[in-house]
Design a protein around this motif. Sequence first.
Motif, PDB file in Angstrom:
ATOM      1  N   UNK A  35       1.146  -0.853  -0.315  1.00 25.97           N
ATOM      2  CA  UNK A  35      -0.005  -0.105  -0.458  1.00 25.97           C
ATOM      3  C   UNK A  35       0.454   1.289  -0.176  1.00 25.97           C
ATOM      4  N   UNK A  36       2.052   0.627   0.073  1.00 21.73           N
ATOM      5  CA  UNK A  36       2.842   2.626   0.767  1.00 21.73           C
ATOM      6  C   UNK A  36       3.998   1.816  -1.071  1.00 21.73           C
ATOM      7  N   UNK A  37       4.464   3.156  -1.415  1.00 18.65           N
ATOM      8  CA  UNK A  37       5.407   3.544  -2.048  1.00 18.65           C
ATOM      9  C   UNK A  37       7.170   3.779  -2.347  1.00 18.65           C
ATOM     10  N   UNK A  38       7.111   3.996  -0.369  1.00 18.52           N
ATOM     11  CA  UNK A  38       8.683   4.971  -0.606  1.00 18.52           C
ATOM     12  C   UNK A  38       7.959   5.742   1.135  1.00 18.52           C
ATOM     13  N   UNK A  39       9.413   5.351   1.707  1.00 17.37           N
ATOM     14  CA  UNK A  39       9.805   5.629   3.557  1.00 17.37           C
ATOM     15  C   UNK A  39      10.674   6.086   3.148  1.00 17.37           C
ATOM     16  N   UNK A  40      10.359   7.220   4.642  1.00 14.06           N
ATOM     17  CA  UNK A  40      11.769   7.960   5.346  1.00 14.06           C
ATOM     18  C   UNK A  40      11.857   7.908   6.756  1.00 14.06           C
ATOM     19  N   UNK A  41      12.496   7.603   7.036  1.00 15.31           N
ATOM     20  CA  UNK A  41      13.148   6.884   8.544  1.00 15.31           C
ATOM     21  C   UNK A  41      14.364   8.218   9.269  1.00 15.31           C
ATOM     22  N   UNK A  42      13.978   9.460   9.476  1.00 15.47           N
ATOM     23  CA  UNK A  42      14.208  10.449  10.196  1.00 15.47           C
ATOM     24  C   UNK A  42      14.037  10.224  11.788  1.00 15.47           C
ATOM     25  N   UNK A  43      15.185  11.638  12.096  1.00 17.28           N
ATOM     26  CA  UNK A  43      15.703  11.113  13.781  1.00 17.28           C
ATOM     27  C   UNK A  43      15.840  12.634  14.047  1.00 17.28           C
ATOM     28  N   UNK A  44      14.818  13.444  15.036  1.00 14.28           N
ATOM     29  CA  UNK A  44      14.738  14.936  14.710  1.00 14.28           C
ATOM     30  C   UNK A  44      16.520  15.663  15.818  1.00 14.28           C
ATOM     31  N   UNK A  45      16.124  16.323  15.497  1.00 12.98           N
ATOM     32  CA  UNK A  45      18.337  17.348  15.422  1.00 12.98           C
ATOM     33  C   UNK A  45      17.400  18.614  16.718  1.00 12.98           C
ATOM     34  N   UNK A  46      17.984  18.448  16.813  1.00  8.30           N
ATOM     35  CA  UNK A  46      18.097  20.006  17.774  1.00  8.30           C
ATOM     36  C   UNK A  46      17.190  19.614  19.364  1.00  8.30           C
ATOM     37  N   UNK A  47      16.420  18.612  20.117  1.00 12.72           N
ATOM     38  CA  UNK A  47      15.639  17.916  20.545  1.00 12.72           C
ATOM     39  C   UNK A  47      16.156  17.797  21.600  1.00 12.72           C
ATOM     40  N   UNK A  48      15.714  18.333  23.282  1.00 11.96           N
ATOM     41  CA  UNK A  48      16.441  17.625  24.141  1.00 11.96           C
ATOM     42  C   UNK A  48      16.127  15.574  24.574  1.00 11.96           C
ATOM     43  N   UNK A  49      16.665  15.147  24.833  1.00  7.80           N
ATOM     44  CA  UNK A  49      16.672  13.826  24.713  1.00  7.80           C
ATOM     45  C   UNK A  49      16.966  13.569  25.539  1.00  7.80           C
ATOM     46  N   UNK A  50      16.832  14.088  26.780  1.00  5.10           N
ATOM     47  CA  UNK A  50      16.835  13.258  28.278  1.00  5.10           C
ATOM     48  C   UNK A  50      15.632  12.067  28.157  1.00  5.10           C
ATOM     49  N   UNK A  52      13.885  10.558  26.231  1.00  5.69           N
ATOM     50  CA  UNK A  52      13.906   9.830  24.726  1.00  5.69           C
ATOM     51  C   UNK A  52      14.239  10.218  23.624  1.00  5.69           C
ATOM     52  N   UNK A  53      13.979  10.100  22.660  1.00 11.91           N
ATOM     53  CA  UNK A  53      14.885  10.423  21.465  1.00 11.91           C
ATOM     54  C   UNK A  53      13.524  10.076  20.600  1.00 11.91           C
ATOM     55  N   UNK A  54      13.753  11.236  19.066  1.00 17.03           N
ATOM     56  CA  UNK A  54      11.936  11.112  18.299  1.00 17.03           C
ATOM     57  C   UNK A  54      12.407  11.276  17.540  1.00 17.03           C
ATOM     58  N   UNK A  55      11.598   9.917  16.497  1.00 20.01           N
ATOM     59  CA  UNK A  55      11.971   9.700  15.239  1.00 20.01           C
ATOM     60  C   UNK A  55      10.673  10.442  14.624  1.00 20.01           C
ATOM     61  N   UNK A  56      10.285  10.647  13.067  1.00 24.79           N
ATOM     62  CA  UNK A  56       9.757  10.403  12.123  1.00 24.79           C
ATOM     63  C   UNK A  56       9.992   9.751  11.147  1.00 24.79           C
ATOM     64  N   UNK A  57       8.761   8.473  10.893  1.00 26.32           N
ATOM     65  CA  UNK A  57       8.557   7.447   9.926  1.00 26.32           C
ATOM     66  C   UNK A  57       7.941   8.090   9.363  1.00 26.32           C
ATOM     67  N   UNK A  58       8.258   8.428   7.814  1.00 30.21           N
ATOM     68  CA  UNK A  58       7.243   9.010   6.819  1.00 30.21           C
ATOM     69  C   UNK A  58       6.533   7.570   5.480  1.00 30.21           C
ATOM     70  N   UNK A  59       5.454   7.198   5.648  1.00 32.59           N
ATOM     71  CA  UNK A  59       5.334   6.423   4.980  1.00 32.59           C
ATOM     72  C   UNK A  59       4.190   7.062   3.426  1.00 32.59           C
ATOM     73  N   UNK A  60       5.183   6.838   2.525  1.00 35.48           N
ATOM     74  CA  UNK A  60       4.044   7.724   1.381  1.00 35.48           C
ATOM     75  C   UNK A  60       3.357   6.439   0.710  1.00 35.48           C
ATOM     76  N   UNK A  61       2.050   7.107   0.472  1.00 30.49           N
ATOM     77  CA  UNK A  61       1.091   6.092  -1.062  1.00 30.49           C
ATOM     78  C   UNK A  61       0.738   7.202  -1.748  1.00 30.49           C
ATOM     79  N   UNK A  62      -0.164   5.761  -3.006  1.00 29.64           N
ATOM     80  CA  UNK A  62       0.461   7.161  -4.058  1.00 29.64           C
ATOM     81  C   UNK A  62      -1.076   7.543  -4.332  1.00 29.64           C
ATOM     82  N   UNK A  63      -2.407   7.181  -2.690  1.00 30.90           N
ATOM     83  CA  UNK A  63      -3.817   8.090  -3.157  1.00 30.90           C
ATOM     84  C   UNK A  63      -3.888   8.149  -1.361  1.00 30.90           C
ATOM     85  N   UNK A  64      -5.358   8.190  -1.472  1.00 29.78           N
ATOM     86  CA  UNK A  64      -6.132   8.493   0.523  1.00 29.78           C
ATOM     87  C   UNK A  64      -6.684   6.437   0.082  1.00 29.78           C
ATOM     88  N   UNK A  65      -7.031   5.724  -0.988  1.00 28.67           N
ATOM     89  CA  UNK A  65      -7.595   4.254  -0.651  1.00 28.67           C
ATOM     90  C   UNK A  65      -6.927   3.561  -0.563  1.00 28.67           C
TER      91      UNK A  65
END
Length: 101
Positions: A35-50, A52-65
């Motif tokens: 259902x997804x065509x691509x993804x990106x896994x990122x770590x947020x920078x310039x965050x206080x990590x005391x 926890x460490x914050x990550x963002x995962x983005x999954x791309x899909x062609x349509x809302x369906x």
Amino acid sequence: MIIYNVTVKVEPGSAESWVKWMKEEHIRDMMDTGLFSDYRLCRLMEQDEADGVTFVIQYHCDGIENYQSYVNEHAPKMRQKGLSKFGNKFAAFRTVMEAIN
């Protein structure tokens, strides 16, 4: 294009194993839904990590369906896998975006 955005804060002591799990298992499982065509896994920078460490995962899909199919057919199982593996060592929130190019 629809972007399913998952922001996750992981306890510092679990961040390394969480990233390994994401790279070796979870992202592959997500992409294997077809259902997804691509993804990106990122770590947020310039965050206080005391607390926890914050990550963002983005999954791309062609349509809302495709996104709706994921939510209806796969999301509960995928979320449960993370809870079973990491319990309360992370917190996640999810958003859905439409790319405007």
